[in-house]
Structure formats: C-alpha cells, structure tokens
Design a protein around this motif. Structure first.
Motif, PDB file in Angstrom:
ATOM      1  N   THR A 196       0.868  -1.182   0.000  1.00 25.18           N
ATOM      2  CA  THR A 196       0.000   0.000   0.000  1.00 25.18           C
ATOM      3  C   THR A 196       0.902   1.228   0.000  1.00 25.18           C
ATOM      4  O   THR A 196       2.132   1.131  -0.036  1.00 25.18           O
ATOM      5  CB  THR A 196      -0.918   0.031   1.231  1.00 25.18           C
ATOM      6  N   ASN A 197       0.261   2.391   0.076  1.00 26.04           N
ATOM      7  CA  ASN A 197       1.045   3.627   0.129  1.00 26.04           C
ATOM      8  C   ASN A 197       1.736   3.842   1.470  1.00 26.04           C
ATOM      9  O   ASN A 197       2.547   4.765   1.598  1.00 26.04           O
ATOM     10  CB  ASN A 197       0.141   4.833  -0.178  1.00 26.04           C
ATOM     11  N   ASP A 198       1.421   2.989   2.474  1.00 27.96           N
ATOM     12  CA  ASP A 198       1.980   3.278   3.798  1.00 27.96           C
ATOM     13  C   ASP A 198       2.358   2.034   4.610  1.00 27.96           C
ATOM     14  O   ASP A 198       2.396   2.086   5.835  1.00 27.96           O
ATOM     15  CB  ASP A 198       1.009   4.144   4.609  1.00 27.96           C
ATOM     16  N   ASN A 199       2.687   0.912   3.967  1.00 26.42           N
ATOM     17  CA  ASN A 199       3.041  -0.274   4.759  1.00 26.42           C
ATOM     18  C   ASN A 199       4.428  -0.819   4.444  1.00 26.42           C
ATOM     19  O   ASN A 199       4.692  -2.013   4.605  1.00 26.42           O
ATOM     20  CB  ASN A 199       1.976  -1.368   4.615  1.00 26.42           C
ATOM     21  N   LEU A 200       5.346   0.046   4.014  1.00 30.67           N
ATOM     22  CA  LEU A 200       6.685  -0.395   3.658  1.00 30.67           C
ATOM     23  C   LEU A 200       7.366  -1.109   4.825  1.00 30.67           C
ATOM     24  O   LEU A 200       8.023  -2.149   4.633  1.00 30.67           O
ATOM     25  CB  LEU A 200       7.545   0.784   3.195  1.00 30.67           C
TER      26      LEU A 200
END
Length: 446
Positions: free
Chosen positions: A127-131
């Motif tokens: 997602t855009n925020d789960n690196l």
C-alpha cells in the motif's frame, strides 16, 4: 502416505519427452526409469499412451477468501485448480480485509492449511503506507510482494511515486506488479463517458484500459527495477509493445526482470467482446489479434518467462451488469492446461514448452524448493493427461464456485485424468480424493 507407481507414461520434462515409470513414496519422487520394479506400490496407474507433466504452478490467482466468498473460496477454487492439473498456486492480496500485514497474511495461510487441495503461497500486498511491514516478510516462506499500479477489484492502488520508489529501493523480495497507468485510464474513461454516458459498450474496454496505459506503467517499473537492482516480475502482459521491455537473451536464472502471460491474453482477442461481453472483461484488457500474436511470440522467444491464469471469479449476476458496473476478472484454473494443450494441437506451442512455461520456469523464477520438475528427490506434483479424449465445457462439469466459464461451449481435445499433489492422488478421472490437503510452498532464498 500411500505409494504410487505410474507405468509407461510419456514424461514431459526439461525439454524432452521420454517413456518411463515414476515411483512415488512419502510424497516424493523416489525413482524414474524404464521398467521399474513394483516396489510393492499401494496403487499402480497405467499411463500407456498418456503424457505426464510436472504439476502446473500458477503464480497469479484470486481465490477471494477471506471476505468475498460469495464469488469463490480457497476450497472450491483449489479443487477446480487440481481438476485442471494445477498442483500449486500463489494467491493475491486484494481480499477483504486486504492482506497487508503479517498477521492477516498468516491467517490466510491457516485457511489454506485447513482447506486447500493444492499447494499454496500468498503474496503480501503493498500500500502507500506499509513499507515497514513489507520489510518484515520472510523470503523463505512467502512468494513475493504484490504492487497494484492500476486500480482493479478491491482497489489497492499504490499511486504515490515516492512510495513506489521506496518499495523498489528497499525490498529484496520479489515484487510482482499489476502495471497500468491509472491516470491514463481515468482520462480515457472520462472521454468515453462523454460520448456514451453510462452505457459504454464493453468493446471499448481495451481502449479505456489502453495499450499505452499498460506500456507506460510497465516501463516505469522496469526502469525502477534496473535502477535499484530489484527482482521484478511483471504480471499479465497484454500488449505486443510491452514484450520488447523484457530480455530474451539471458537464461532465466540470470534475470532480475521477468514477465508473465495469461491464458486469456493468449486465447481471446477484442473481436470476442461481441459474443463474450463482460465474461472476458479483465484488467488489463484483452486487446487485438496482433497483441495476442506478439505475446505468443514473446512466450516462445523467451521475453515472457511464465504462463499463468489470473483466475479471478465473479458471480454471473455481477458479470451481467452494465459495463461500468460489471467487475473485471474471470475463472480459468480448471481450463488453463487443456487450453494450452489445444494450442499444442494447433501447432502453436510444444508440449515441452508448456511444461517449461507453466512449471519449470515458475519454480526457477520464484526459487521454489523441490518443485516444478519430474526429478528424484522432488515433491511428487504431477499431472497426467490424455491428448485424445475430447470433451466440451458445460455447466455440468465446471467446478468453480461461480458456476460459469468463458470457455463454456468450447470443445477441447485433451483431458486431465490424474493430478498428484505432494504425493497424494488428489484427482482421478473426475473423482476427488480430499483426505489430504496441499502443502505450504517454501523458497530456497538467502
């Protein structure tokens, strides 16, 4: 486990076809040869005249569990897969909830351990925020990371350029991408909505999800992978132009950037929208005959490394809606091998190449432990086919939970007769043996 002796098979393996026997013991291939002794086998399969392939490994399926089980579930779709000769699959994260944490990922593995008739692995979703969560994934027990560049069923779009760059820079695990430029698609959709309102003919699907949108997104991730040395696998190539992005000269073991073709892009063309309508509405879209031919040539020449299904079922009622409301995707696992064998009968693909692109290469690319080949010491994942046993796809013989197939009415000349999963005879002439389940795939990675 019961021992199995397969007698007199034409074994399709590693670029050759040899007649021989295969003895299976404790889930593994124990011996291969001509005129093997009986070994006191619990069961003997007479394969005279039939062809034995390594079980297919499908690197892209959507089995819809959890959360979307009115369409499909792991039990029903793994059963259909086994009937089609697929012994292992890798399933996608756009379920409900989306598989974007390690906890949710392990919950899916537990479901499969309880229910799956085939071997299994699951992609972790980006997602855009789960690196930070992606970096925790164990490369020895998980097939890869899935990145959606184009919005599709269960939208998981990664549309932040900095996030995409970070994923490619930081992740050492294989990244598989759905590559379509979402902004281009939105612009195309707006143009056709102005022309047709909400009543857009489905034939415009490949113009909305255009070749340009596919090429732009695929080139972007190929460039990122080259920049950062990322192991990249671009899924469901749908255009001839994209084929040229991938190197045909390197051996697969040396490639860092690879590509997949899907059955529907090798079988259908935009001319089929007139008769099939939303039943062949996929993302990326089925495109022109020229694209189809160039994809096939890419498979043969080595630009495209594997063939898969992108099995993604929806209900008949969902597909019967208008173009804008009907979801994209369709069921394919039960009919992928027989469709490829039909292409063999038509002179388009050799039996050896079918084994290479559906099994050997998937095992090499994903570094799967002891699968993908007919070799002593490897797991006994095998499929036996009769090349001369005609049948027609109908609602009576479809195993998908959704109850339909884009191949309905299609006559095939070949038939899957036996499927062996990790040494267990899971399917035999239309009968399923469900007392043993499939295994979790492991990966030989550092």
């Amino acid at each position: 486990m019961k021992t199995i002796l397969i007698r007199n098979a034409n074994i399709v393996n590693e670029g050759k076809i040899n007649r021989g026997d295969v003895f299976i013991k404790e889930g593994m291939i124990f011996a291969i040869g001509s005129g093997l002794p009986d070994y006191e086998a619990d069961s003997v399969i007479d394969a005279d005249g039939k062809y034995l392939f390594p079980g297919l490994i499908d690197d892209q399926v959507h089995f819809r569990e959890p959360g979307l089980t009115h369409k499909a579930d792991i039990y029903t779709e793994s059963k259909a897969a086994v009937a089609g000769g697929i012994t292992s699959y890798m399933e996608m994260p756009n379920t409900q909830p989306q598989t974007v944490t390690l906890e949710l990922l392990e919950e899916k593995y537990q479901i499969a351990a309880d229910k799956s008739l085939a071997n299994y692995s699951f992609f972790m979703g980006a997602t855009n925020d789960n690196l930070a969560e992606l970096l925790k994934v164990d490369p020895k027990t998980v097939c890869g990371i899935k990145v959606f560049q184009g919005s599709s069923t269960g939208n998981m779009l990664v549309d932040n350029p900095e996030t995409l760059e970070g994923i490619f820079r930081e992740c050492r695990l294989l990244i598989a991408t759905h590559s379509e430029n979402d902004n281009m698609i939105k612009e195309n959709l707006e143009r056709y909505q102005q022309e047709f309102g909400d009543d857009i003919p489905v034939a415009y699907h490949p113009k909305i999800r255009s070749a340009e949108a596919c090429y732009d997104a695929s080139k972007r991730v190929v460039d990122l992978a080259r920049k950062h040395g990322t192991k990249l696998h671009v899924l469901h190539i749908s255009t001839g132009k994209e084929v040229g992005l991938f190197d045909e000269s390197l051996p697969l073991e040396s490639k860092r950037i690879t590509a997949e073709a899907c059955i529907h892009h090798l079988w259908f063309s935009d001319e089929d929208y007139a008769s099939k309508g939303n039943l062949i509405k996929w993302n990326p879209a089925v495109k022109t005959k020229s694209d189809r031919q160039q994809i096939l040539e890419g498979v043969i020449n080595g630009n495209i490394d594997v063939i898969a299904t992108d099995h993604a079922p929806h209900t008949k009622d969902e597909k019967a809606q208008s173009y804008l409301k009907a979801p994209s995707g369709g069921p394919l696992v039960q009919h992928s091998l027989v469709a490829l064998l039909e292409m063999y009968h038509e002179g388009k693909l050799s039996l050896e190449m079918i084994a290479q692109k559906t099994s050997h290469n998937v095992a090499i690319l994903f570094e799967i432990e002891k699968r993908g080949f007919v070799r002593p010491g490897f797991y006994a994942d095998l499929v036996l086919v009769d090349l001369d046993s005609p049948w027609t796809v109908s609602t009576d013989n479809i195993h998908y939970k959704c109850g339909w197939s884009p191949f309905e009415g299609q006559a095939f000349r070949s038939r899957v007769t036996h499927t062996i999963v990790s040494g267990h005879l899971a399917y035999e002439n239309g009968t399923f043996h469900e007392e043993r389940k499939g295994m979790r795939l492991n990966f030989e990675r550092k």
